[in-house]
Design an enzyme around this catalytic site. Sequence first.
Site, PDB file in Angstrom:
ATOM      1  N   GLY A 126      43.593  24.250  58.359  1.00 49.28           N
ATOM      2  CA  GLY A 126      42.855  24.649  57.152  1.00 49.28           C
ATOM      3  C   GLY A 126      43.684  24.470  55.890  1.00 49.28           C
ATOM      4  CB  VAL A 185      45.736  29.086  54.010  1.00 53.83           C
ATOM      5  CG1 VAL A 185      46.964  29.978  54.157  1.00 53.83           C
ATOM      6  CG2 VAL A 185      44.910  29.531  52.800  1.00 53.83           C
ATOM      7  CB  SER A 213      41.601  21.053  64.746  1.00 56.20           C
ATOM      8  OG  SER A 213      40.706  21.177  63.689  1.00 56.20           O
ATOM      9  NE  ARG A 222      42.919  40.349  52.989  1.00 55.18           N
ATOM     10  CZ  ARG A 222      42.181  39.316  52.599  1.00 55.18           C
ATOM     11  NH1 ARG A 222      40.994  39.509  52.031  1.00 55.18           N
ATOM     12  NH2 ARG A 222      42.627  38.094  52.757  1.00 55.18           N
ATOM     13  CB  CYS A 281      44.359  34.042  47.247  1.00 57.45           C
ATOM     14  SG  CYS A 281      42.618  33.634  47.155  1.00 57.45           S
ATOM     15  CB  SER A 303      42.398  25.192  46.772  1.00 55.61           C
ATOM     16  OG  SER A 303      43.196  25.991  45.923  1.00 55.61           O
ATOM     17  NE  ARG A 358      35.609  29.970  43.383  1.00 55.25           N
ATOM     18  CZ  ARG A 358      36.331  30.513  44.357  1.00 55.25           C
ATOM     19  NH1 ARG A 358      37.621  30.256  44.467  1.00 55.25           N
ATOM     20  NH2 ARG A 358      35.766  31.324  45.215  1.00 55.25           N
ATOM     21  CG  HIS A 393      43.294  32.235  42.453  1.00 49.68           C
ATOM     22  ND1 HIS A 393      42.643  31.044  42.584  1.00 49.68           N
ATOM     23  CD2 HIS A 393      42.870  33.002  43.500  1.00 49.68           C
ATOM     24  CE1 HIS A 393      41.874  31.077  43.660  1.00 49.68           C
ATOM     25  NE2 HIS A 393      41.991  32.251  44.237  1.00 49.68           N
TER      26      HIS A 393
HETATM   27  C1  2RA Z   1      38.680  32.658  46.847  1.00 50.71           C
HETATM   28  N1  2RA Z   1      39.972  34.657  47.113  1.00 50.71           N
HETATM   29  O1  2RA Z   1      39.408  32.298  45.914  1.00 50.71           O
HETATM   30  C2  2RA Z   1      39.114  33.743  47.768  1.00 50.71           C
HETATM   31  C3  2RA Z   1      39.712  33.148  48.988  1.00 50.71           C
HETATM   32  N2  2RA Z   1      40.421  34.087  49.764  1.00 50.71           N
HETATM   33  O2  2RA Z   1      37.595  32.165  47.082  1.00 50.71           O
END
Ligand code: 2RA
Length: 340
Positions: free
Chosen positions: A5, A7, A33, A92, A122, A152, A240, A247
């Site tokens: 993947g 990551v 895979s 989590r 992330c 991503s 996004r 990020h």
């Molecule tokens: C995203 N935080 O950026 C999520 C992925 N873990 O879509």
Amino acid sequence: MGATGAVGTVMLQILSQRADVWGEIRLVASPRSAGRKLAVRGEEVEVVALTEEALDGVDVAMFDVPDEVAEQWAPVAAARGAVVVDNSGAFRMDPEVPLVVPEVNPHAVRMRSRGIVANPNCTTLSMIVTLGALHAEFGLRELVVSSYQAVSGAGHAGVRTLREQLALVAGTELGTSPGDVRRAVGDNTGPFPEPVALNVVPWAGSLREDGWSSEEMKVRDETRKILGLPALPVAVTCVRVPVVTAHSLTVHARFEGEVTVDEAREILATAPGVVLFDDPAAGEFPTPADVVGTDPTWVGRVRRALDDPTALELFVCGDNLRKGAALNSAQIAELVAAGS
Ligand code: 2RA
């Protein structure tokens, strides 16, 4: 687990670059895979399918798989003796699973009664090292953040979607009348609800109660858990943006008492894992295009709030696949391997 993947791919680079504390590294992925060969530590290693046997003899299992796969397989790996470092959202918020950021709460890694340690999302990870350093000195009281999340974060499909959309709009005059970008990219919005090329999309994740997104709830809940502040007021808007990787977040953080920019800069300049890059007069502040591929969290635009002497405004930026995912998992795994 999840070696092929977005990551997983970065994890192989990170394991090849960091001090090599590992014996055998086994690469595991979905049956689709299996059989592929991937390079790690300069060797070609064949990917095997996820089965109980693939987990035999494993000391530390790093999972980067969808929530439902982690939910099923992390307990299996733990029952077979592995410490699982899981990057999914499945565990989590489990009170018996620590949520660890080595620069902020490394001690928590020991409290793993289920044999599982969770890696934060992330978006949380892209700001929490900076915030943890400021909280340790000033005592955080309230947080208001907006994210600017790279595609991503939505995996290979997110990156593919942005590239395909960019190819359709590049060199055109699009972006000048309502709906023209949408018509150009057609139904090809991939993992995003709206076109992401020439656009920003105020949505990440899935719908939760009262109009909040799952991503926004993760940032709030995870920040509270990592910092040990269960009642911290947190307001989040996740967005996004057409960035491939890294990020960014704007942060408004209110503290117990008055703060100064000089004190904040001193803390940030010496905090492990943080780079202070903040000289607007010289045009210096972090941007995704510059920080992508690097390990630290970068912070700039440090200002005291104009209307509140107890609050700071910051802009933070970090590689969502490195510190935001694979690197933090690798750091947790290294803590475990070192005996924590
Ligand atoms: C995203 N935080 O950026 C999520 C992925 N873990 O879509």
